[in-house]
Design an enzyme around this catalytic site. Structure first.
Site, PDB file in Angstrom:
ATOM      1  N   ASP A 334      37.461  35.803  39.829  1.00  0.00           N
ATOM      2  CA  ASP A 334      36.721  35.744  41.013  1.00  0.00           C
ATOM      3  C   ASP A 334      35.308  37.406  40.954  1.00  0.00           C
ATOM      4  O   ASP A 334      34.859  36.880  42.007  1.00  0.00           O
ATOM      5  CB  ASP A 334      38.212  36.631  41.620  1.00  0.00           C
ATOM      6  CG  ASP A 334      39.208  35.946  42.455  1.00  0.00           C
ATOM      7  OD1 ASP A 334      38.927  34.280  42.169  1.00  0.00           O
ATOM      8  OD2 ASP A 334      40.264  36.536  41.767  1.00  0.00           O
ATOM      9  N   GLY A 335      36.074  38.124  39.700  1.00  0.00           N
ATOM     10  CA  GLY A 335      34.730  38.959  39.396  1.00  0.00           C
ATOM     11  C   GLY A 335      33.905  38.110  38.829  1.00  0.00           C
ATOM     12  O   GLY A 335      32.264  38.461  39.446  1.00  0.00           O
ATOM     13  N   ASN A 413      33.736  40.466  49.002  1.00  0.00           N
ATOM     14  CA  ASN A 413      34.928  41.063  48.709  1.00  0.00           C
ATOM     15  C   ASN A 413      34.457  42.116  50.045  1.00  0.00           C
ATOM     16  O   ASN A 413      34.938  42.205  50.850  1.00  0.00           O
ATOM     17  CB  ASN A 413      34.667  41.525  48.264  1.00  0.00           C
ATOM     18  CG  ASN A 413      35.856  40.717  47.217  1.00  0.00           C
ATOM     19  OD1 ASN A 413      36.386  39.285  47.426  1.00  0.00           O
ATOM     20  ND2 ASN A 413      36.579  41.155  45.675  1.00  0.00           N
ATOM     21  N   ASP A 443      41.661  58.896  51.702  1.00  0.00           N
ATOM     22  CA  ASP A 443      40.470  58.313  49.684  1.00  0.00           C
ATOM     23  C   ASP A 443      40.218  57.749  51.192  1.00  0.00           C
ATOM     24  O   ASP A 443      39.171  57.747  50.189  1.00  0.00           O
ATOM     25  CB  ASP A 443      42.151  57.542  49.436  1.00  0.00           C
ATOM     26  CG  ASP A 443      43.416  58.862  49.118  1.00  0.00           C
ATOM     27  OD1 ASP A 443      42.798  60.215  49.044  1.00  0.00           O
ATOM     28  OD2 ASP A 443      43.892  58.714  47.734  1.00  0.00           O
TER      29      ASP A 443
HETATM   30  N1  LIG Z   1      43.666  48.997  43.905  1.00  0.00           N
HETATM   31  C1  LIG Z   1      43.077  47.476  43.756  1.00  0.00           C
HETATM   32  O1  LIG Z   1      43.793  46.600  44.327  1.00  0.00           O
HETATM   33  C2  LIG Z   1      42.025  47.151  43.313  1.00  0.00           C
HETATM   34  C3  LIG Z   1      40.953  48.965  43.181  1.00  0.00           C
HETATM   35  C4  LIG Z   1      39.455  48.214  43.177  1.00  0.00           C
HETATM   36  C5  LIG Z   1      38.885  47.175  43.054  1.00  0.00           C
HETATM   37  N2  LIG Z   1      39.519  46.053  43.866  1.00  0.00           N
HETATM   38  C6  LIG Z   1      39.189  44.619  43.939  1.00  0.00           C
HETATM   39  O2  LIG Z   1      38.686  44.940  42.478  1.00  0.00           O
HETATM   40  C7  LIG Z   1      37.062  43.596  42.882  1.00  0.00           C
HETATM   41  C8  LIG Z   1      36.206  43.604  41.526  1.00  0.00           C
HETATM   42  O3  LIG Z   1      36.849  42.637  41.125  1.00  0.00           O
HETATM   43  P1  LIG Z   1      36.449  42.451  39.416  1.00  0.00           P
HETATM   44  O4  LIG Z   1      36.896  41.099  39.372  1.00  0.00           O
HETATM   45  O5  LIG Z   1      34.580  42.728  39.338  1.00  0.00           O
HETATM   46  O6  LIG Z   1      36.941  43.849  38.983  1.00  0.00           O
HETATM   47  P2  LIG Z   1      37.999  43.797  38.245  1.00  0.00           P
HETATM   48  O7  LIG Z   1      38.147  42.808  36.639  1.00  0.00           O
HETATM   49  O8  LIG Z   1      38.930  45.149  38.466  1.00  0.00           O
HETATM   50  O9  LIG Z   1      39.309  42.915  39.064  1.00  0.00           O
HETATM   51  C9  LIG Z   1      39.590  43.013  40.698  1.00  0.00           C
HETATM   52  C10 LIG Z   1      41.218  42.348  40.224  1.00  0.00           C
HETATM   53  O10 LIG Z   1      41.024  41.429  42.369  1.00  0.00           O
HETATM   54  C11 LIG Z   1      40.843  40.573  41.666  1.00  0.00           C
HETATM   55  N3  LIG Z   1      40.000  40.290  43.402  1.00  0.00           N
HETATM   56  C12 LIG Z   1      38.542  40.218  43.388  1.00  0.00           C
HETATM   57  N4  LIG Z   1      38.320  39.700  43.935  1.00  0.00           N
HETATM   58  C13 LIG Z   1      39.623  38.850  44.666  1.00  0.00           C
HETATM   59  C14 LIG Z   1      39.466  38.947  45.714  1.00  0.00           C
HETATM   60  N5  LIG Z   1      38.614  38.294  47.317  1.00  0.00           N
HETATM   61  N6  LIG Z   1      41.100  37.752  46.230  1.00  0.00           N
HETATM   62  C15 LIG Z   1      41.759  38.007  45.625  1.00  0.00           C
HETATM   63  N7  LIG Z   1      41.849  39.091  44.575  1.00  0.00           N
HETATM   64  C16 LIG Z   1      40.457  39.196  43.896  1.00  0.00           C
HETATM   65  C17 LIG Z   1      40.612  40.513  40.900  1.00  0.00           C
HETATM   66  O11 LIG Z   1      40.970  38.396  40.022  1.00  0.00           O
HETATM   67  C18 LIG Z   1      41.309  40.647  40.192  1.00  0.00           C
HETATM   68  O12 LIG Z   1      42.636  40.391  39.463  1.00  0.00           O
HETATM   69  C19 LIG Z   1      36.728  44.415  44.760  1.00  0.00           C
HETATM   70  O13 LIG Z   1      36.019  43.657  45.016  1.00  0.00           O
HETATM   71  C20 LIG Z   1      38.013  44.969  44.912  1.00  0.00           C
HETATM   72  O14 LIG Z   1      38.885  43.854  45.905  1.00  0.00           O
HETATM   73  C21 LIG Z   1      40.982  46.278  44.181  1.00  0.00           C
HETATM   74  N1  LIG Z   2      27.748  37.156  34.771  1.00  0.00           N
HETATM   75  C1  LIG Z   2      28.254  38.064  34.140  1.00  0.00           C
HETATM   76  N2  LIG Z   2      27.618  39.288  34.243  1.00  0.00           N
HETATM   77  C2  LIG Z   2      28.107  40.750  34.162  1.00  0.00           C
HETATM   78  N3  LIG Z   2      28.856  40.971  34.097  1.00  0.00           N
HETATM   79  C3  LIG Z   2      29.744  39.525  34.483  1.00  0.00           C
HETATM   80  C4  LIG Z   2      29.770  38.463  34.460  1.00  0.00           C
HETATM   81  N4  LIG Z   2      31.298  37.966  35.588  1.00  0.00           N
HETATM   82  C5  LIG Z   2      31.871  38.962  35.212  1.00  0.00           C
HETATM   83  N5  LIG Z   2      31.015  39.898  35.179  1.00  0.00           N
HETATM   84  C6  LIG Z   2      32.054  41.296  35.148  1.00  0.00           C
HETATM   85  O1  LIG Z   2      32.939  41.193  34.733  1.00  0.00           O
HETATM   86  C7  LIG Z   2      33.889  41.426  35.044  1.00  0.00           C
HETATM   87  C8  LIG Z   2      35.565  40.545  34.419  1.00  0.00           C
HETATM   88  O2  LIG Z   2      35.419  38.864  35.009  1.00  0.00           O
HETATM   89  P1  LIG Z   2      36.423  38.290  36.027  1.00  0.00           P
HETATM   90  O3  LIG Z   2      37.281  39.433  36.928  1.00  0.00           O
HETATM   91  O4  LIG Z   2      35.782  37.057  35.997  1.00  0.00           O
HETATM   92  O5  LIG Z   2      37.459  38.046  34.723  1.00  0.00           O
HETATM   93  P2  LIG Z   2      38.416  38.565  34.560  1.00  0.00           P
HETATM   94  O6  LIG Z   2      39.020  39.872  34.575  1.00  0.00           O
HETATM   95  O7  LIG Z   2      39.394  37.830  33.191  1.00  0.00           O
HETATM   96  O8  LIG Z   2      39.765  37.279  35.679  1.00  0.00           O
HETATM   97  P3  LIG Z   2      40.658  38.351  36.429  1.00  0.00           P
HETATM   98  O9  LIG Z   2      40.341  39.639  37.391  1.00  0.00           O
HETATM   99  O10 LIG Z   2      40.968  37.283  37.829  1.00  0.00           O
HETATM  100  O11 LIG Z   2      42.146  38.373  35.898  1.00  0.00           O
HETATM  101  C9  LIG Z   2      34.419  41.800  36.382  1.00  0.00           C
HETATM  102  O12 LIG Z   2      34.089  43.154  36.519  1.00  0.00           O
HETATM  103  C10 LIG Z   2      32.863  40.918  36.797  1.00  0.00           C
HETATM  104  O13 LIG Z   2      31.700  42.397  37.599  1.00  0.00           O
END
Ligand SMILES: NC(=O)c1ccc[n+]([C@@H]2O[C@H](COP(=O)([O-])OP(=O)(O)OC[C@H]3O[C@@H](n4cnc5c(N)ncnc54)[C@H](O)[C@@H]3O)[C@@H](O)[C@H]2O)c1
Ligand SMILES: Nc1ncnc2c1ncn2[C@@H]1O[C@H](COP(=O)(O)OP(=O)(O)OP(=O)(O)O)[C@@H](O)[C@H]1O
Length: 569
Positions: A334-335, A413, A443
């Site tokens: 999703d990131g 998001n 918080d």
């Molecule tokens: N306590 C928490 O649950 C918490 C805390 C901080 C950030 N986040 C979420 O992480 C997002 C950033 O994601 P990232 O991947 O860059 O960071 P990250 O790598 O820390 O991943 C956060 C998790 O949130 C999940 N996620 C992201 N968007 C989602 C969605 N729309 N629906 C369901 N799950 C989703 C991702 O799959 C991942 O497992 C933020 O927008 C925020 O929503 C969650």
């Molecule tokens: N093209 C990109 N350039 C820089 N950062 C990226 C890019 N794609 C993803 N990222 C960053 O890398 C991090 C991990 O990406 P992503 O959530 O897609 O993978 P993941 O953590 O393995 O997946 P999941 O969250 O489902 O476990 C995220 O914080 C996202 O912002």
């Protein structure tokens, strides 16, 4: 928007105000201006200041005289006066025996309160001005588009040539086409399906990218035509037709030619898959491929075969990406989808998200089946989910006199306002349009889209909402109150979160979990729905994909079934 066009943008702000003032809706919100006296008596100052609406009018009428949205100094100076009033109160000890002093101090308190209301009126006016500016820009883009439609075949030919120039060079000023002066292109507008095999000739107009048509599918009938008036009131009976976005189909009208890859960094499996997919798209579909600079380096180091790939070199080229790209492929979780969306500050091309992460809420496509998936999407039609984004403006107390606010940030998001490393409770005043909502003491606060409802907002106790439901989630984080339940507000409202002057600490805003910005006392964050959603391709359709995600990704309501074996009615 290119750098040389910046002055025109400033002009656009004042135009926006004029546009807003000529609009009947705006007039209905703003009755005739009442001048603020230069040296008011105590009572008249209190009376005029305590009527927020009146001061708001004084602000807007002043704006139009100077042709600028930011000439709100009458309210701005009132904030300073408020501070001065508080300082005065702090320096003036009140003896309960001296009734005059008590009365005077009460009056000063009333003034301070009234002045605060004035300051709030100013922020509301700024939000409103930002909204009208956005509408004005949309209107201009739309007009520009109609102009192009009206132009003869010579322009068509020019655009045809542009379509063949698949380099990512910055176009010359006369080649901005439907993007107008703002660098933002509303390439196609959502419309009902027009029956018949031949689309109207005007749809040939943009040739730089593959054109497509969006149509409403109704009650599962994918070809169904549907009258989408919002409310009908025939014979006095009120009937609603559109209560939310229906399932939308994307059908190409010309073949997509350019695909952008956005990939999760530091992953070997992603790198290998990306190289394989790029090669397959080139060899089997003759598709032009654009990748991020990092990926371009990786591919070229691996093999000179990848010489055909394109990339960008600066932010100006990124701004023009949406005019070149037909489809975005993301490889990651999703990131990576959030990252891809963040590259587009305006319209976003359709996104096909392959799952190479752990959760994959927004990534329905399986990477092992990429050939079939891409075949289906490139041929179309396919279902899409229009994922709304929030447009967030930070308005600094210190920059309240400046013409331009900080660039808006678009989130897919959520925007989170929290206490960061501060150990104090956050203290945030929240307003919805011009109504006070509540003070958040805890918080922090999450303002989320419905797509983000399954992310941080869910963890903070918010409800899960189907991504096509048009709403904004208002979810507190660990509120220190027994009764603070999360809210879901309609998508058309503007929310304002303000750190009050008397807050003990500062707050931090973060956007899709990134780009943290400090909010000091007096600063405000303004959020409204952006006109540019992220269209994500569905594996099945929006609802099936959403339900699959909450079942498989979150194990929603997973419980062993009760056995038949036992007591019965
Ligand atoms: N306590 C928490 O649950 C918490 C805390 C901080 C950030 N986040 C979420 O992480 C997002 C950033 O994601 P990232 O991947 O860059 O960071 P990250 O790598 O820390 O991943 C956060 C998790 O949130 C999940 N996620 C992201 N968007 C989602 C969605 N729309 N629906 C369901 N799950 C989703 C991702 O799959 C991942 O497992 C933020 O927008 C925020 O929503 C969650
Ligand atoms: N093209 C990109 N350039 C820089 N950062 C990226 C890019 N794609 C993803 N990222 C960053 O890398 C991090 C991990 O990406 P992503 O959530 O897609 O993978 P993941 O953590 O393995 O997946 P999941 O969250 O489902 O476990 C995220 O914080 C996202 O912002």
């Amino acid at each position: 928007m290119s750098l040389d066009e910046l002055p025109q943008k400033k002009l656009a702000s004042s135009e926006a105000v004029r546009f807003a003032r000529s609009d009947s809706r705006f007039r209905s919100l703003s009755p005739a201006p009442i001048p603020i006296p230069t040296a008011p008596s105590f009572r008249s100052l209190i009376e005029s200041a305590s009527d927020e609406r009146v001061n708001h009018d004084a602000v807007t009428s002043h704006e139009s005289e100077n042709g600028s949205i930011s000439t709100v100094s009458s309210t701005v100076s009132s904030v300073e006066s408020e501070k001065a009033a508080y300082e005065f109160l702090a320096q003036t000890p009140i003896k309960s025996t001296d009734t005059h002093l008590v009365e005077f101090s009460e009056a000063m308190r009333t003034v301070a309160k009234a002045l605060r209301q004035v300051a709030e009126g100013k922020a509301a006016a700024q939000a409103e001005a930002a909204e009208w500016k956005r509408k004005y820009e949309l209107e201009m883009a739309h007009k520009q588009q109609s102009k192009i439609k009206g132009c003869g075949s010579s322009i068509d030919n020019e655009l045809e040539k542009l379509a063949n120039q698949l380099t990512l060079e910055k176009p010359a000023s006369d080649q901005t086409g439907c993007c107008g002066n703002h660098g933002i292109c509303s390439h196609e507008i959502l419309q009902d399906a027009i029956p018949g095999p031949n689309p109207p000739s005007s749809h040939k107009m943009v040739r730089r990218k593959a054109s497509f048509r969006l149509s409403w599918g109704c009650n599962g009938n994918k070809n169904g035509q549907h009258n989408h008036d919002f409310v009908s009131f025939e014979k006095g009976d009120i009937t609603t037709a559109e209560r939310s976005n229906k399932q939308i189909l994307l059908k190409w009208e010309s073949s997509p030619q350019t695909v952008l890859f956005i990939t999760k960094p530091n992953s070997n499996s992603v790198r290998v898959l990306c190289a394989e997919m790029v090669r397959w798209l080139k060899e089997h579909k003759n598709i032009n491929v654009v990748v991020e600079p990092r990926v371009s380096k990786e591919l070229l180091t691996e093999d000179s075969y990848y010489n055909f790939i394109q990339t960008w070199h600066d932010d100006e080229e990124i701004k023009m990406l949406h005019t070149k790209i037909d489809l975005i492929v993301t490889l990651g979780g999703d990131g990576t989808v959030l990252w891809a969306a963040s590259l587009f500050k305006g319209p976003v091309p359709p996104v096909v998200a392959f799952s190479l992460g752990s959760l994959g809420f927004m990534t329905p496509f399986l990477s092992e089946q990429y050939r079939d998936c891409l075949d289906n999407v490139l041929n179309g039609p396919f279902s899409i989910t229009l994922r709304n984004r929030l447009q967030c403006h930070v308005i600094r107390d210190s920059a309240k006199d400046e013409l331009e606010t900080e660039e808006p940030i678009l989130v897919l998001n959520e925007v989170t306002i929290d206490r960061g490393i501060s150990s104090y409770l956050t203290y945030l005043e929240c307003y919805c349009d011009s109504s006070f909502v509540t003070c958040v003491q805890g918080d922090g606060l999450i303002i989320s889209t419905t797509s983000g409802s399954t992310a941080y907002s869910l963890a903070a106790g918010g409800s899960m909402v189907h991504p096509q439901v048009p709403g904004i989630l208002f979810t507190p984080i660990c509120p220190h109150s027994l009764s603070f339940r999360p809210l879901i507000l309609p998508e058309y409202v503007t929310l304002r979160v303000q750190v009050p002057y008397n807050s003990r600490g500062q707050a931090w805003a973060s956007f899709d979990g990134k780009d943290r910005k400090l909010l000091s006392p007096g600063d405000a964050l303004i959020c409204s729905m952006s006109p540019w959603p992220v269209p994500t391709a569905c594996l099945m359709d929006s609802t099936t994909d959403f339900l699959r995600s909450i079942h498989e990704g979150l194990h929603w309501n997973l419980r062993k079934s009760q056995s038949f074996d036992g007591p019965r009615d």
